[in-house]
Design a protein around this motif. Sequence first.
Motif, PDB file in Angstrom:
ATOM      1  N   VAL A 132       0.841  -1.203   0.000  1.00 47.15           N
ATOM      2  CA  VAL A 132       0.000   0.000   0.000  1.00 47.15           C
ATOM      3  C   VAL A 132       0.874   1.251   0.000  1.00 47.15           C
ATOM      4  O   VAL A 132       0.594   2.221  -0.725  1.00 47.15           O
ATOM      5  N   GLU A 133       1.932   1.247   0.790  1.00 45.28           N
ATOM      6  CA  GLU A 133       2.835   2.403   0.826  1.00 45.28           C
ATOM      7  C   GLU A 133       3.510   2.628  -0.525  1.00 45.28           C
ATOM      8  O   GLU A 133       3.891   3.756  -0.854  1.00 45.28           O
ATOM      9  N   ASP A 134       3.617   1.546  -1.312  1.00 41.12           N
ATOM     10  CA  ASP A 134       4.201   1.652  -2.659  1.00 41.12           C
ATOM     11  C   ASP A 134       3.160   1.973  -3.726  1.00 41.12           C
ATOM     12  O   ASP A 134       3.461   1.935  -4.926  1.00 41.12           O
ATOM     13  N   GLY A 135       1.917   2.243  -3.294  1.00 42.14           N
ATOM     14  CA  GLY A 135       0.890   2.658  -4.252  1.00 42.14           C
ATOM     15  C   GLY A 135      -0.329   1.776  -4.327  1.00 42.14           C
ATOM     16  O   GLY A 135      -1.265   2.063  -5.079  1.00 42.14           O
ATOM     17  N   GLY A 136      -0.370   0.679  -3.565  1.00 47.25           N
ATOM     18  CA  GLY A 136      -1.531  -0.208  -3.578  1.00 47.25           C
ATOM     19  C   GLY A 136      -2.737   0.418  -2.891  1.00 47.25           C
ATOM     20  O   GLY A 136      -2.614   1.414  -2.163  1.00 47.25           O
ATOM     21  N   ALA A 165      -8.200  -4.840   1.851  1.00 46.95           N
ATOM     22  CA  ALA A 165      -9.088  -5.267   2.932  1.00 46.95           C
ATOM     23  C   ALA A 165     -10.163  -6.211   2.405  1.00 46.95           C
ATOM     24  O   ALA A 165     -10.464  -7.248   3.008  1.00 46.95           O
ATOM     25  N   ILE A 166     -10.764  -5.860   1.275  1.00 47.28           N
ATOM     26  CA  ILE A 166     -11.809  -6.688   0.684  1.00 47.28           C
ATOM     27  C   ILE A 166     -11.275  -8.076   0.347  1.00 47.28           C
ATOM     28  O   ILE A 166     -11.933  -9.097   0.538  1.00 47.28           O
ATOM     29  N   LEU A 167     -10.029  -8.124  -0.149  1.00 45.89           N
ATOM     30  CA  LEU A 167      -9.442  -9.389  -0.591  1.00 45.89           C
ATOM     31  C   LEU A 167      -8.956 -10.257   0.558  1.00 45.89           C
ATOM     32  O   LEU A 167      -9.085 -11.493   0.507  1.00 45.89           O
ATOM     33  N   TYR A 168      -8.405  -9.637   1.602  1.00 45.77           N
ATOM     34  CA  TYR A 168      -7.664 -10.417   2.590  1.00 45.77           C
ATOM     35  C   TYR A 168      -8.184 -10.364   4.020  1.00 45.77           C
ATOM     36  O   TYR A 168      -7.815 -11.213   4.836  1.00 45.77           O
ATOM     37  N   PHE A 206      -5.875   6.412  17.362  1.00 48.57           N
ATOM     38  CA  PHE A 206      -5.548   7.759  17.829  1.00 48.57           C
ATOM     39  C   PHE A 206      -4.042   8.000  17.939  1.00 48.57           C
ATOM     40  O   PHE A 206      -3.619   9.079  18.330  1.00 48.57           O
ATOM     41  N   SER A 207      -3.260   6.999  17.565  1.00 47.28           N
ATOM     42  CA  SER A 207      -1.805   7.188  17.555  1.00 47.28           C
ATOM     43  C   SER A 207      -1.277   7.522  16.159  1.00 47.28           C
ATOM     44  O   SER A 207      -0.113   7.886  15.998  1.00 47.28           O
ATOM     45  N   LEU A 208      -2.140   7.388  15.135  1.00 45.84           N
ATOM     46  CA  LEU A 208      -1.698   7.547  13.743  1.00 45.84           C
ATOM     47  C   LEU A 208      -1.942   8.963  13.233  1.00 45.84           C
ATOM     48  O   LEU A 208      -2.910   9.620  13.611  1.00 45.84           O
ATOM     49  N   GLU A 209      -1.059   9.401  12.344  1.00 51.75           N
ATOM     50  CA  GLU A 209      -1.279  10.639  11.616  1.00 51.75           C
ATOM     51  C   GLU A 209      -2.146  10.331  10.391  1.00 51.75           C
ATOM     52  O   GLU A 209      -2.238   9.185   9.946  1.00 51.75           O
ATOM     53  N   GLU A 210      -2.742  11.357   9.828  1.00 52.36           N
ATOM     54  CA  GLU A 210      -3.572  11.173   8.644  1.00 52.36           C
ATOM     55  C   GLU A 210      -2.730  10.596   7.504  1.00 52.36           C
ATOM     56  O   GLU A 210      -1.656  11.104   7.184  1.00 52.36           O
ATOM     57  N   GLY A 211      -3.205   9.501   6.921  1.00 50.65           N
ATOM     58  CA  GLY A 211      -2.502   8.836   5.838  1.00 50.65           C
ATOM     59  C   GLY A 211      -1.495   7.800   6.284  1.00 50.65           C
ATOM     60  O   GLY A 211      -0.928   7.085   5.451  1.00 50.65           O
ATOM     61  N   GLU A 212      -1.270   7.667   7.582  1.00 48.91           N
ATOM     62  CA  GLU A 212      -0.269   6.724   8.105  1.00 48.91           C
ATOM     63  C   GLU A 212      -0.874   5.334   8.283  1.00 48.91           C
ATOM     64  O   GLU A 212      -2.051   5.173   8.614  1.00 48.91           O
ATOM     65  N   ILE A 213      -0.049   4.294   8.048  1.00 54.29           N
ATOM     66  CA  ILE A 213      -0.454   2.901   8.252  1.00 54.29           C
ATOM     67  C   ILE A 213       0.309   2.341   9.452  1.00 54.29           C
ATOM     68  O   ILE A 213       1.534   2.521   9.564  1.00 54.29           O
ATOM     69  N   SER A 214      -0.400   1.676  10.338  1.00 57.77           N
ATOM     70  CA  SER A 214       0.223   1.134  11.545  1.00 57.77           C
ATOM     71  C   SER A 214       1.071  -0.093  11.247  1.00 57.77           C
ATOM     72  O   SER A 214       0.929  -0.732  10.194  1.00 57.77           O
ATOM     73  N   GLY A 269      -7.518 -11.024  16.697  1.00 58.26           N
ATOM     74  CA  GLY A 269      -6.460 -11.462  15.806  1.00 58.26           C
ATOM     75  C   GLY A 269      -5.415 -10.378  15.647  1.00 58.26           C
ATOM     76  O   GLY A 269      -5.136  -9.617  16.586  1.00 58.26           O
ATOM     77  N   TYR A 270      -4.844 -10.264  14.439  1.00 55.01           N
ATOM     78  CA  TYR A 270      -3.797  -9.275  14.161  1.00 55.01           C
ATOM     79  C   TYR A 270      -4.290  -8.315  13.077  1.00 55.01           C
ATOM     80  O   TYR A 270      -4.950  -8.716  12.123  1.00 55.01           O
ATOM     81  N   HIS A 271      -3.964  -7.034  13.256  1.00 55.68           N
ATOM     82  CA  HIS A 271      -4.473  -5.987  12.376  1.00 55.68           C
ATOM     83  C   HIS A 271      -3.338  -5.116  11.839  1.00 55.68           C
ATOM     84  O   HIS A 271      -2.276  -5.003  12.457  1.00 55.68           O
ATOM     85  N   ILE A 272      -3.630  -4.455  10.710  1.00 57.29           N
ATOM     86  CA  ILE A 272      -2.960  -3.209  10.358  1.00 57.29           C
ATOM     87  C   ILE A 272      -4.066  -2.201  10.091  1.00 57.29           C
ATOM     88  O   ILE A 272      -5.183  -2.565   9.708  1.00 57.29           O
TER      89      ILE A 272
END
Length: 448
Positions: free
Chosen positions: A204-208, A214-217, A247-255, A263-266
Amino acid sequence: MKRFIMIALLISCFQVLAQEKVKIDGVATVVGDNIVLDSEIDAFKQELIQQSGGQIEISDCEMLEQIMNRKLLAHHAVIDSIVVNEGEIQQQVQRKTDYFSQQLGSQEKMLELYGFDNLKDLKDELYRVEKEGLLIQKMQQQLTADIDITPEEVKRYYNSLEEEGNLPEIGAEIELSQIVLNVEPTEEEVEKTIARLKEIKKEVEDGGNFKMKAILYSDDPGVTQNSGFYTIERNSPFVKEFKETAFSLEEGEISQPFKSDFGYHIMLCEKIKGKQRDVYHILMQPKADEAAAESVRDSLIKYRQQILKLEIPFEEAVLKYSQDKDTRLSGGVLMNPESGDTHFDLTRMDPDLYAKVSGLKEGEISDVFLDETRQGLKMYKILLLKSRTESHTADLVQDYVKIMDLALQKKKTESIEKWSEEKIQDTYVNINDFYSKCEFKSNWSKSQ
């Protein structure tokens, strides 16, 4: 009956949406700033009859008065500046649309059934209904917050029911305790899941496209309806880890990948709007293999045998073995989410749970069985039937708590009715000619 009507009204709100969407019918009444449509009366009435299995008969006039009382509460809640949690309402709307989409098979079928052209219009209307319901609930709580009841009042209430021959029948009830062993994935499977989430983050950071990923996986059951999107406030009903990350993320940031009970998230923070965060997330649940599941099952079979052989008391086994954090420290005792106590009415239990415990006698333990949460987490359980009370006519000593609740509810209802009588006099009420002939309990026509 009044309590049943109020519950049915809340349940049936969704069915009313289609009628309100087509606004081709007349206005039955206006209460303050709120209108009641003819179709709303009919929809509520039909739903009430359906919910009661045809056991309750109610006229249009009686149904209208129930609705007008709700509109009166909602109107004065706004006047009294009662605050509702917008984020909580949005989450409730999302849960309901997800549920109905799943029940009907698709979002398109849901929209078709309820007469809406797009999901936004449906959500907007459902939001209005949910907000009104929450305003009513909070207004009732405000009006009855200081009402309490004494043992003498409970006794008088019981005696009045007994004299009138109206003592309620108490259904058969049971109390249950449980031991739970979770089916956990291996460390290798957890590491593979985290590594895959990191790969998606980089893609996603490379343009995905995060939404498409999310829909796929994503393993979130709501993803087919919301593409992993949620609006969050600090008091929204999400798990702690989810809110903290949002609330720890900036706008546009991925955790980075993070763990929760699901489970496990991003997470991607799409937009910051004051105290709200618009986020997308991807959930992945590491899968436990069959060998791990069998090992857990065999362990619980062994623990059950220890209890049956009296090698260890059930409560001690709960503390030693059970992995359910909600019941482990209370001897495994299950709480009834509807009543708030430990008793379950056999006639109102979940059918699957009923099948596992209905044949047990007091003190007996169920066989080991596999259970699964809505989030896909698996576990093995055994249940102990702690106590069983057969159906009977209410007794003041045996059923004191239930009678006290009924007496307190009656006192609260009477207080709200008294408040309504007073507020009707200084609230704008307009009843159309057809319903003006109704004989209401309250003075809605404001006649002398």
